[in-house]
Design an enzyme around this catalytic site. Structure first.
Site, short mmCIF file in Angstrom:
data_model
loop_
_atom_site.label_atom_id
_atom_site.label_comp_id
_atom_site.label_asym_id
_atom_site.label_seq_id
_atom_site.Cartn_x
_atom_site.Cartn_y
_atom_site.Cartn_z
N CYS A 15 0.84 -1.21 0.01
CA CYS A 15 -0.01 0.05 0.11
C CYS A 15 0.76 1.27 0.01
O CYS A 15 1.29 1.44 -0.95
CB CYS A 15 -0.86 -0.06 1.17
SG CYS A 15 -2.31 1.22 1.14
N HIS B 127 -3.55 -5.87 1.21
CA HIS B 127 -2.62 -6.02 2.54
C HIS B 127 -2.76 -7.43 3.07
O HIS B 127 -3.52 -8.00 3.67
CB HIS B 127 -3.54 -5.24 3.55
CG HIS B 127 -3.38 -3.72 3.26
ND1 HIS B 127 -2.43 -2.87 4.22
CD2 HIS B 127 -3.97 -2.69 2.62
CE1 HIS B 127 -2.36 -1.72 3.81
NE2 HIS B 127 -3.34 -1.64 2.81
N GLU C 222 -0.73 -8.71 4.85
CA GLU C 222 -0.59 -8.77 6.54
C GLU C 222 -2.04 -8.68 7.25
O GLU C 222 -1.98 -9.13 8.21
CB GLU C 222 0.24 -7.75 6.98
CG GLU C 222 -0.36 -6.28 7.08
CD GLU C 222 -0.64 -5.44 5.91
OE1 GLU C 222 -0.65 -5.94 4.67
OE2 GLU C 222 -0.87 -4.31 5.91
#
Lengths: 951, 227
Positions: B87, B196, B198
């Protein structure tokens, strides 16, 4: 470094160093000091000595929102006229927004009626309530309004609303970890809503996303009453180690007062007095300069800097600067410690050098905190600020109480002139308190007599089908993804549940799984019809929304949005709502820990509906046990059973249906029984812990139909529902689907768990009813004998509304995640199948124990349809029937015939029976078994079954 | 020995904690790097996390690109250090010219957060070698300025060299050209991804566990890489 001659004290020993730490070298105040020499009015500075010498000078107190007697009182307190700066300070501190002068007498009930709680570490009066959730950890949460600024300037108004509540949470010593935003707008299709809503949503998102706080829930409600007065409430949740709790007290004479964060500008001057404490009139749009402008990046740095200061134990006291800015922070910190304070105002870093002292004191510039620091730790504080690139400036010091033991004085100089010399407590605690006149609104009796139960209702399957599709597409019930996908819900990686779930659930402790659930709810229509019950209903709904996740509710916050307190009708509504909320909290045994009052939500004579918004916080010992709202995909032909908990009455007044289809608001809102809500919550927590629930969804606006559709669409899992016998015929299936009776929850129970679950219901005294099954492969919501609507058709209706209204976003077709893509760790029935519901085949395999626990099959009407029904026809039955129930478990045999059992019908309270759902050959739903046979309005009430509805 | 993976915190970084958690769950040791650090503390790989570094002032990633730690990262990336920009990290990598193109305002002008299906197209990179070519994964996307743009030649080159790492499937959430969600440099050690990963490493908090593959990939890469 500049040394300032001190006009207040003889010797300026211990004058704190002028220190600034910032990424950019600060402007030195000496530059200003050099240009100002004179000591009188021509200089533009109204000093204390000048005020003493010019008692007759006219002052613009009325323009600042002060009444004649309030102004007289200030003169009395000071023994002279106030200076220009003092007048500004009193006017904002004594404003409705800051002083709670109209609400104080009522809000006392929250303390007086509060149940004892050993969890509460800080309560009302602090920046936010703090609740202990384990031996080491506490959470703090509070909801606040930013209504007026958000109407004037939607983006910045909403953004700074988030920023303000986050600083409140930060000031308690907590790391902010989540936000929620209950929002209310005018009619969805009104042109001004197209201005306000996108701006507010972008503002909430813009600020919260940039701060790195997940947005985990809230509300989006439309009603014409909010047209000129949208409600933008914001809630923040924070977490802190129990021993990191911060105080705001400016203790320790000699300690340094430090202003940290953004520079001070002219934004937001008079925000609380001019904007938030007055009714909107023509020309309100000219008040934009009173709206603050936010910088979330600065706030993010401020958060990290503050947390580092807390952990290093570098601050004695801390207070955020919000409404009333520096004035509020200085007076509150000094007043709560009983000390005085000496402030050199020219040291405040300014964005605009031409600002005058009263402007600096009144500025509501965002992203600022006031710290009280021991002199030897100042250096370390400034270093920390420098590390994070935020300004930190020593602007004053704490002074001792007066020699006679009375609290110290707040003395503020501006370039060596004493401009403020006041007892800080007089601004904070000695403000006016009004017991305003109250009167029940004259139209209320007529309004309550105009009951929605008398409106024409859908009475045939086609109309019912149409009603379902219309309702789920209506602005208040439609899918809110257009709004919520503008918010980051993932950041910080602890979001276990977020919108559209009933509650947001946040993991607090990664090691143990400890977490909290939070929900905020309100219903202005209910409160308009009965503010006392309306407040209780809001509380009940938030409480239930927390409970359905499996959490145990422990604390409450509230944001009370009302019209003008100068209107006796509004004041009555307010008093009733506060009384309802305080009584409700006492009944539920959970305290109000803090909140906010917003008055003057009124344009001209038209006030908003009284809108108490209630936030409830619950604890989950292990967030892995949480229960979500969506039906769960199952492989093959497997399915879960659907139970409706609680009782359904004919309660349509104030309902979403009455509003959407008849534009009707009248009658009395649904009954609320908090003792039952408590039983329900107890049941849900226990059932979640042992894994009996694969989903649980609260019933509220839009009733059962809404909950079914939402649970189906969550993961694309259909359901087949049978309308219970007593809701058969005429418009009763509609009542079953759209009544808004409180205290109800829709749960799905995996196969093998039914028996234990229904037994648990019995233990908790919660009435239950088997109403159908999930249908993972059917792709539709089917209400037997009424309608079948494909999930695609439901989804299209449910999701199209907001994009059509607010556009801008192309509507991407995102397929519902297939079963394999969704991770579920809800229990899957591991035991032998107990009950098999199959509406298509009419199979009615039964299980003795399960069926005995609460079913009372009655003969189907016309002998055609046997539907699962609930035995206990009276409200008291579930508990009273328990002994019989137990016997029933022992006595019942599993091989009863499916249909007619007249003997049992004769003794309904004995809850024996069996589960069955037989296929109706031809339900012929339009032929009513009732005499009326029509839906003429006057028959509406007579249709309700005598037993279930005792209204 | 456990791999040590650096996670940079710029002022305004938000997903740094999440990235560190993902590294830990993948079995490596997260090492927090400060934007002002003039060295990389011997880490084996670096993650530039999501957020709003320096408040996105001027242009997303434009200031972060000049942070002292970035000088070291740019050097090391040239030497093969695996770098993943997520990002805002992707934006920084573009601003630092470690990756071509730029990320601009979402076409619909709104911030958008949703669970997004991606198709992994390049599995030869340091960060995607545990995926199957064409594998579809479900990973959250959340950005306001995630619309990937580059001139046609660059896009053609990316495609021709197999450097489009992932594409959006089932709807493009931000208007990115050719549905591009992630790209890599020529060497395959630097990857920028807009969604994302994560946030998809735990069943409790993510829509899937698909994100973990990015972090286990780099471990596999490090084991295979010459020391």
């Amino acid at each position: 470094m500049t040394t300032h001659p001190d006009p207040v004290r003889e010797s300026p020993e211990g004058v704190p160093a002028q220190s600034q730490a910032a990424a950019v070298p600060p402007v030195t105040p000496a530059r200003h000091a050099a240009v100002r020499e004179a000591t009188d009015w021509t200089d533009g500075t109204d000093t204390v000595s000048r005020a003493a010498g010019t008692p007759e000078e006219l002052q613009p107190y009325a323009e600042l929102g002060l009444l004649d007697d309030e102004y007289d009182r200030i003169r009395h307190i000071l023994g002279r006229r106030p200076t220009q700066s003092e007048l500004a300070m009193y006017s904002i501190m004594w404003s409705e927004h800051c002083s709670y002068k109209s609400s104080k007498v009522h809000l006392r009930q929250f303390g007086e009626k509060a149940p004892p709680s050993d969890r509460l570490l800080a309560g009302i009066g602090e920046n936010a309530g703090v609740v202990r959730i384990s031996d080491e950890l506490a959470v703090t949460f509070k909801v606040e309004s930013h209504n007026h600024p958000s109407f004037v300037e939607p983006y910045q108004g909403a953004a700074t609303g988030v920023g303000g509540i986050v600083r409140d949470i930060l000031a308690m010593g907590a790391r902010p970890v989540a936000v929620m935003d209950p929002l209310r707008f005018g009619a969805a299709d009104h042109p001004d809503t197209a201005r306000v809503l996108p701006g507010v949503v972008a503002g909430v998102g813009g600020y919260g996303n940039c701060l790195g706080l997940p947005n985990i829930g809230g509300e989006v409600v439309f009603d014409p009453c909010y047209q000129g007065n949208p409600l933008v409430n914001a809630l923040c949740l924070g977490v802190l180690p129990v021993d990191r709790l911060q105080k705001k007290d400016a203790t320790g004479p000699g300690n340094v007062v430090v202003l940290m964060g953004a520079k001070t500008g002219r934004d937001g001057i008079g925000g609380v007095s001019v904007l938030a404490s007055a009714t909107f009139t023509e020309g309100s749009e000219q008040r934009r300069p009173s709206v603050q402008v936010g910088d979330p990046f600065m706030e993010k740095l401020l958060i990290e800097a503050c947390l580092e200061l807390y952990d290093a134990e570098l601050v004695v006291g801390i207070q955020d600067l919000g409404g009333a800015g520096l004035t509020c922070a200085l007076t509150e910190t000094a007043a709560s410690a009983g000390t005085g304070m000496r402030v050199w105002l020219e040291r405040v870093p300014l964005r605009e050098p031409s600002m005058e002292p009263h402007e600096i004191l009144a500025s509501e510039s965002q992203e600022r905190m006031l710290l009280v620091v021991a002199p030897e730790k100042l250096e370390a504080v400034l270093k920390t600020a420098e590390k994070w690139g935020v300004w930190a400036t020593a602007i004053g010091e704490v002074t001792a109480p007066e020699p006679d033991g009375s609290p110290g004085r707040l003395r503020i100089t501006w370039r060596d002139h004493l401009v403020v010399d006041v007892p800080p407590g007089s601004l904070v605690d000695d403000g006016p308190v009004y017991a305003r006149p109250m009167r029940e609104p004259a139209d209320l009796i007529l309004l309550q007599a105009d009951r929605a139960e008398t409106l024409p209702r859908p009475a045939d399957p086609d109309t019912l089908r149409e009603t379902v599709l219309r309702m789920i597409a209506s602005p208040n019930l439609c899918d809110k993804t257009w709004v919520t996908e503008q918010y980051d819900r993932y950041v910080l990686g602890n979001t276990v549940l977020a919108q559209p779930e009933d509650s947001g659930v946040i993991r607090i402790d990664e090691r143990t799984g400890l977490g909290v659930a939070l929900s905020v709810d309100g219903n202005g229509r209910y409160a308009r019809l009965d503010p006392y019950q309306g407040a209780k209903l809001a509380l009940a709904e938030a409480y239930r929304n927390v409970a359905v996740t499996g959490a145990t509710p422990i604390a409450v916050t509230d944001c009370l949005n009302f019209g003008s307190p100068e209107d006796p009708g509004v004041m009555w509504q307010f008093a009733e709502a506060v009384r309802g909320l305080a009584d409700g909290c006492a009944e539920l045994g959970i305290p109000v820990t803090g909140g906010n009052v917003s008055f003057y939500n009124q344009t001209g004579a038209a006030a908003i509906h009284p809108t108490p918004v209630v936030g409830v916080l619950g604890v989950l010992e292990n967030v892995a046990d949480r229960v979500a709202s969506g039906f769960v995909p199952r492989p093959g032909a497997e399915h879960d059973q659907l139970f409706l908990l609680g009782e359904t009455h004919v309660e349509l007044s104030g309902s979403e249906w009455a509003w959407v289809t008849h534009q009707h608001l009248g009658g009395v809102p649904p009954q609320v029984d908090l003792a039952r809500e408590k039983q329900l919550a107890g049941l849900l927590a226990d059932a979640a812990r042992v894994g009996h629930l694969s989903s649980a969804h609260d019933l509220s606006d839009g009733g059962l139909a809404q909950s079914l559709v939402e649970s189906c669409l969550r993961h694309g899992v259909g359901a087949r529902i049978a309308v219970p016998e007593r809701f058969a015929g005429n418009s009763m299936p509609f009542v079953f689907l759209f009544s808004e009776s409180a205290g109800r929850v829709l749960v799905s129970v995996p196969r093998g768990h039914e028996k234990a679950f229904t037994a648990l219901c019995g233990e908790h005294g919660v009435s239950w009813e088997l109403i159908g099954v999930t249908d993972p492969t059917g792709g539709a919501l089917e209400v037997h004998g009424q309608f079948r609507i494909g999930l695609d058709e439901l989804r299209t209706a449910h999701t199209g509304t907001l994009p059509a209204l607010f556009g801008g976003v192309q509507s991407f077709e995102v397929p519902a995640p297939a079963a394999a893509e969704v991770v579920f760790d809800a229990p899957v029935g591991a035991f032998e199948p107990a009950v098999d519901l199959d509406a298509v085949s009419g199979v009615d395999a039964t299980d003795a124990a399960t069926t005995a626990a609460g079913q009372n099959p009655e003969p189907a009407s016309g002998g055609e349809q046997a539907a699962p029904t609930q035995a206990a026809p009276t409200q008291a039955a579930p508990t009273q029937a328990e002994p019989a129930q137990v016997e029933g478990v022992l006595a019942a045999e599993p091989t009863e015939a499916a249909a007619d059992r007249p003997a049992e019908r004769a003794t309904p309270p004995v809850r024996t029976g069996q589960v069955e759902l037989a296929e109706a050959a031809d339900p012929a739903p339009t032929s009513s078994p009732e005499a009326s046979g029509t839906d003429a309005p006057q028959h509406g009430d007579t249709e309700q079954p005598a037993a279930p509805d005792e209204r | 020995m456990t791999a040590r993976i650096g996670v940079v915190t710029f002022p305004g970084s938000l997903d740094d904690g999440d990235a560190a958690r993902a590294v830990r769950i993948a079995g490596a040791e997260p090492v927090r790097l400060w934007h002002g650090d003039a060295e990389l503390h011997g880490v084996d790989a670096v993650v530039l996390p999501g957020g709003f570094s320096y408040g996105d002032y001027l242009r997303c990633g434009a200031i972060a690109r000049f942070a002292p730690v970035m000088e070291k990262i740019i050097d090391a990336a040239g030497g093969g250090l695996p770098v993943l920009g997520i990002c805002n990290g992707f934006q920084i990598l573009c601003e630092a010219h470690l990756l071509p193109g730029a990320l601009t305002r979402n076409q619909h002008l709104h911030f958008r957060n949703r669970d997004q299906i991606l198709r992994i197209e390049a599995t030869g990179t340091a960060w995607t070698n545990t995926f199957q070519p064409g594998q579809e994964v479900l990973i959250p996307v959340k950005n306001g300025e995630g619309c990937y743009v580059a001139d046609a030649n660059t896009l053609d080159e990316l495609e021709a060299e197999g450097r489009v790492v992932a594409r959006y499937v089932g709807g493009n959430p931000n208007g990115s050209q050719r549905d591009i969600a992630a790209i890599t440099n020529q060497a395959g050690n630097v990857v920028g991804i807009m969604p994302h990963p994560e946030h998809a490493v735990e069943a409790l908090t993510g829509p899937s566990l698909d994100g973990l593959g990015f972090f286990t990939s780099v471990l596999k890469h490090l084991v295979g890489a010459p020391a």
